[in-house]
Write a protein that holds these residues in place. Sequence first.
Motif, PDB file in Angstrom:
ATOM      1  N   ARG A  49       1.160 -38.759 -47.167  1.00  0.00           N
ATOM      2  CA  ARG A  49       3.219 -37.969 -47.360  1.00  0.00           C
ATOM      3  C   ARG A  49       3.750 -38.215 -45.831  1.00  0.00           C
ATOM      4  N   PRO A  50       4.870 -39.050 -45.347  1.00  0.00           N
ATOM      5  CA  PRO A  50       5.698 -39.304 -44.572  1.00  0.00           C
ATOM      6  C   PRO A  50       5.501 -37.592 -43.781  1.00  0.00           C
ATOM      7  N   ALA A  51       5.662 -37.944 -42.165  1.00  0.00           N
ATOM      8  CA  ALA A  51       5.954 -36.687 -41.812  1.00  0.00           C
ATOM      9  C   ALA A  51       7.292 -35.815 -41.961  1.00  0.00           C
ATOM     10  N   GLU A  52       6.395 -34.787 -41.831  1.00  0.00           N
ATOM     11  CA  GLU A  52       7.974 -34.313 -42.084  1.00  0.00           C
ATOM     12  C   GLU A  52       8.676 -33.263 -41.116  1.00  0.00           C
ATOM     13  N   HIS A  53       9.565 -32.676 -40.930  1.00  0.00           N
ATOM     14  CA  HIS A  53       9.815 -31.669 -39.988  1.00  0.00           C
ATOM     15  C   HIS A  53       9.423 -31.173 -39.185  1.00  0.00           C
ATOM     16  N   GLY A  54       9.341 -31.864 -37.630  1.00  0.00           N
ATOM     17  CA  GLY A  54       8.155 -30.688 -36.980  1.00  0.00           C
ATOM     18  C   GLY A  54       6.475 -31.148 -37.310  1.00  0.00           C
ATOM     19  N   ALA A  55       6.450 -31.704 -37.829  1.00  0.00           N
ATOM     20  CA  ALA A  55       4.486 -32.025 -38.556  1.00  0.00           C
ATOM     21  C   ALA A  55       4.226 -32.888 -37.344  1.00  0.00           C
ATOM     22  N   ASN A  56       4.816 -32.999 -36.486  1.00  0.00           N
ATOM     23  CA  ASN A  56       4.303 -33.302 -35.663  1.00  0.00           C
ATOM     24  C   ASN A  56       3.409 -32.703 -34.935  1.00  0.00           C
ATOM     25  N   ALA A  57       2.918 -31.571 -34.421  1.00  0.00           N
ATOM     26  CA  ALA A  57       2.903 -30.594 -33.794  1.00  0.00           C
ATOM     27  C   ALA A  57       1.583 -30.389 -34.767  1.00  0.00           C
ATOM     28  N   SER A  58       0.174 -29.680 -33.644  1.00  0.00           N
ATOM     29  CA  SER A  58      -0.624 -29.436 -34.602  1.00  0.00           C
ATOM     30  C   SER A  58      -0.781 -28.262 -34.860  1.00  0.00           C
ATOM     31  N   ALA A  59      -1.663 -27.783 -36.818  1.00  0.00           N
ATOM     32  CA  ALA A  59      -1.063 -26.454 -37.020  1.00  0.00           C
ATOM     33  C   ALA A  59      -1.474 -25.124 -36.230  1.00  0.00           C
ATOM     34  N   ILE A  60      -2.785 -25.720 -34.681  1.00  0.00           N
ATOM     35  CA  ILE A  60      -3.063 -24.494 -34.524  1.00  0.00           C
ATOM     36  C   ILE A  60      -1.984 -23.980 -33.665  1.00  0.00           C
ATOM     37  N   HIS A  61      -0.915 -24.572 -33.278  1.00  0.00           N
ATOM     38  CA  HIS A  61      -0.153 -24.173 -32.783  1.00  0.00           C
ATOM     39  C   HIS A  61       1.083 -22.747 -33.762  1.00  0.00           C
ATOM     40  N   LEU A  62       0.651 -22.713 -34.858  1.00  0.00           N
ATOM     41  CA  LEU A  62       0.913 -22.005 -35.825  1.00  0.00           C
ATOM     42  C   LEU A  62      -0.081 -20.366 -35.755  1.00  0.00           C
ATOM     43  N   ARG A  63       0.854 -19.363 -35.363  1.00  0.00           N
ATOM     44  CA  ARG A  63       0.280 -18.038 -34.685  1.00  0.00           C
ATOM     45  C   ARG A  63      -0.677 -17.588 -36.520  1.00  0.00           C
ATOM     46  N   PRO A  64      -0.687 -17.393 -37.522  1.00  0.00           N
ATOM     47  CA  PRO A  64      -1.752 -17.211 -38.066  1.00  0.00           C
ATOM     48  C   PRO A  64      -3.460 -17.787 -38.295  1.00  0.00           C
ATOM     49  N   VAL A  65      -2.744 -18.827 -38.065  1.00  0.00           N
ATOM     50  CA  VAL A  65      -4.376 -20.039 -38.080  1.00  0.00           C
ATOM     51  C   VAL A  65      -4.306 -20.013 -36.792  1.00  0.00           C
ATOM     52  N   GLN A  66      -4.218 -19.244 -35.059  1.00  0.00           N
ATOM     53  CA  GLN A  66      -4.719 -18.959 -34.299  1.00  0.00           C
ATOM     54  C   GLN A  66      -5.330 -17.467 -35.040  1.00  0.00           C
ATOM     55  N   ILE A  67      -4.403 -16.565 -34.639  1.00  0.00           N
ATOM     56  CA  ILE A  67      -5.345 -15.880 -35.199  1.00  0.00           C
ATOM     57  C   ILE A  67      -6.861 -15.311 -36.194  1.00  0.00           C
ATOM     58  N   ILE A  68      -6.758 -16.889 -37.787  1.00  0.00           N
ATOM     59  CA  ILE A  68      -8.077 -17.014 -38.972  1.00  0.00           C
ATOM     60  C   ILE A  68      -8.903 -17.254 -38.086  1.00  0.00           C
ATOM     61  N   THR A  69      -8.643 -18.690 -37.155  1.00  0.00           N
ATOM     62  CA  THR A  69      -9.553 -19.628 -36.862  1.00  0.00           C
ATOM     63  C   THR A  69     -10.080 -18.186 -35.124  1.00  0.00           C
ATOM     64  N   PHE A  70      -9.583 -18.003 -34.633  1.00  0.00           N
ATOM     65  CA  PHE A  70     -10.250 -16.926 -33.866  1.00  0.00           C
ATOM     66  C   PHE A  70     -11.347 -15.208 -34.493  1.00  0.00           C
ATOM     67  N   SER A  71     -10.788 -15.272 -35.377  1.00  0.00           N
ATOM     68  CA  SER A  71     -11.805 -14.595 -35.878  1.00  0.00           C
ATOM     69  C   SER A  71     -12.730 -15.069 -36.459  1.00  0.00           C
ATOM     70  N   LEU A  72     -12.603 -16.145 -37.547  1.00  0.00           N
ATOM     71  CA  LEU A  72     -13.982 -16.798 -37.644  1.00  0.00           C
ATOM     72  C   LEU A  72     -15.309 -17.546 -36.656  1.00  0.00           C
ATOM     73  N   ILE A  73     -14.536 -16.935 -35.672  1.00  0.00           N
ATOM     74  CA  ILE A  73     -15.186 -18.339 -34.520  1.00  0.00           C
ATOM     75  C   ILE A  73     -16.824 -16.755 -34.408  1.00  0.00           C
ATOM     76  N   PHE A  74     -16.425 -15.243 -34.898  1.00  0.00           N
ATOM     77  CA  PHE A  74     -17.276 -14.519 -34.493  1.00  0.00           C
ATOM     78  C   PHE A  74     -17.924 -14.459 -35.599  1.00  0.00           C
ATOM     79  N   VAL A  75     -17.410 -14.764 -36.761  1.00  0.00           N
ATOM     80  CA  VAL A  75     -17.896 -14.524 -38.639  1.00  0.00           C
ATOM     81  C   VAL A  75     -19.020 -15.790 -38.592  1.00  0.00           C
ATOM     82  N   GLY A  76     -18.582 -16.780 -37.699  1.00  0.00           N
ATOM     83  CA  GLY A  76     -19.493 -18.027 -37.646  1.00  0.00           C
ATOM     84  C   GLY A  76     -20.786 -17.935 -36.599  1.00  0.00           C
ATOM     85  N   ALA A  77     -20.354 -16.949 -35.933  1.00  0.00           N
ATOM     86  CA  ALA A  77     -21.585 -16.652 -34.808  1.00  0.00           C
ATOM     87  C   ALA A  77     -22.722 -15.894 -35.315  1.00  0.00           C
ATOM     88  N   THR A  78     -22.440 -14.904 -37.128  1.00  0.00           N
ATOM     89  CA  THR A  78     -23.332 -14.176 -36.652  1.00  0.00           C
ATOM     90  C   THR A  78     -24.352 -14.517 -37.710  1.00  0.00           C
TER      91      THR A  78
END
Length: 406
Positions: free
Chosen positions: A198-227
């Motif tokens: 798909r052609p890049a949409e407006h703002g699509a050149n940034a990384s998804a990790i810049h989105l705060r919900p993605v940050q929260i879910i990723t950080f929490s799952l770091i510790f879930v993965g550790a278990t």
Amino acid sequence: MRNPYSEIFRAPGTKGFATAAFIARLPIAMAPIGIVAMLSQTHGEYWLAGAVSATYALVNAVLSPQVSRLVDRLGQSRIAVPTTLISVLSFATLIVVANQHWPVWTLFLSALLAAAMPSIPALVRARWTEIFRNRPELNTAFAFESAADELVYVTGASLSVGLSAALFPEAGMVVSTLLLALGSAAFLLQRSTEPPVRPAEHGANASAIHLRPVQIITFSLIFVGATFATTEVTTVAITKALGQPEAASLVIGVYALGSFVLGIIVGALSLKTPLQRQLAIAVAVIALTTLPLLFADTVPTLALAVFVSGVAISPTFITAFGLIERHVPPAMLTEGVTWVTTGIGIGMALGSFAAGWMVDAFGPQSGFWVSVASGAIALATVLAGQCRLTTDECDVGRGEAVMAAE
């Protein structure tokens, strides 16, 4: 009563790519614990086994989102074929290095290069999204994939440990590498269901990790993965100390069995509870059920405690991927999904190393303290992020502002 799972497989090509993806992602569960099982026998040191496994998992966790960003821009086949080939050749080299007792640095180098393996869970979810975008069947497909992830964990981890214990130290890694090669080839050859670039949409050149919900879910799952990793490493150590190393395969398989069954049930239900609350409940169960692990000192009690501690894994995955699909733009979905698995991979890397160090320093049982601490941090993260995961209004933060600016 209609079976929602049969509905999603009526679409052309879905049975084929789902089957191939299942085989291709078995190494996700087999490789990390297979490295531990292989090196703990060939070299006799858990810290080394954990460190090499952590190197592979951590580097893979870092590289996977970058590979997925390229997939979003250039297509699955164009990127996944060469990266899979690198991974297969590197795993084969690692097996030879371990068997021949080459210098330790060659173990780490092979593991590092093997980490080029692309995220099959992200690739297969991107195909489901292309077929069922903006349709209710997509939630069922995501639930199916989360349950499939659990089945992969049940069969993969236990198969890897079982082969290494029953045949020879490298057996688990040999099978894992063959499955990666064959499954990935079968998946990528099915071009009819591959999502178009798909052609890049407006703002699509940034990384998804810049989105705060993605940050929260990723950080929490770091510790879930550790278990996850902690349970694997500690189980191998405890069963070996008890003189029953072959029991590790059964115990690790039991770990995700309950979660697989519960995930299938949850995926078939139309739950009214908001996804962010479902995530908080699932992670709370994971955190609380790490406590009985501290008191499991026989194989039966260990199996029971491990079974209970694993029941909320699949519901955690289902809700995490559902939240990602809600908050991430369609053009960045592959990368967004990959960040979830990246969080798990980072956690498994750190958990594997921490548990191995605890086992070597304080004894087999002490490894489960890593699970207790990780579960508590994961729960605190999800609870603190409830507002950000709830509404679009709460999503407005620095990460989203950056996206909008671009």
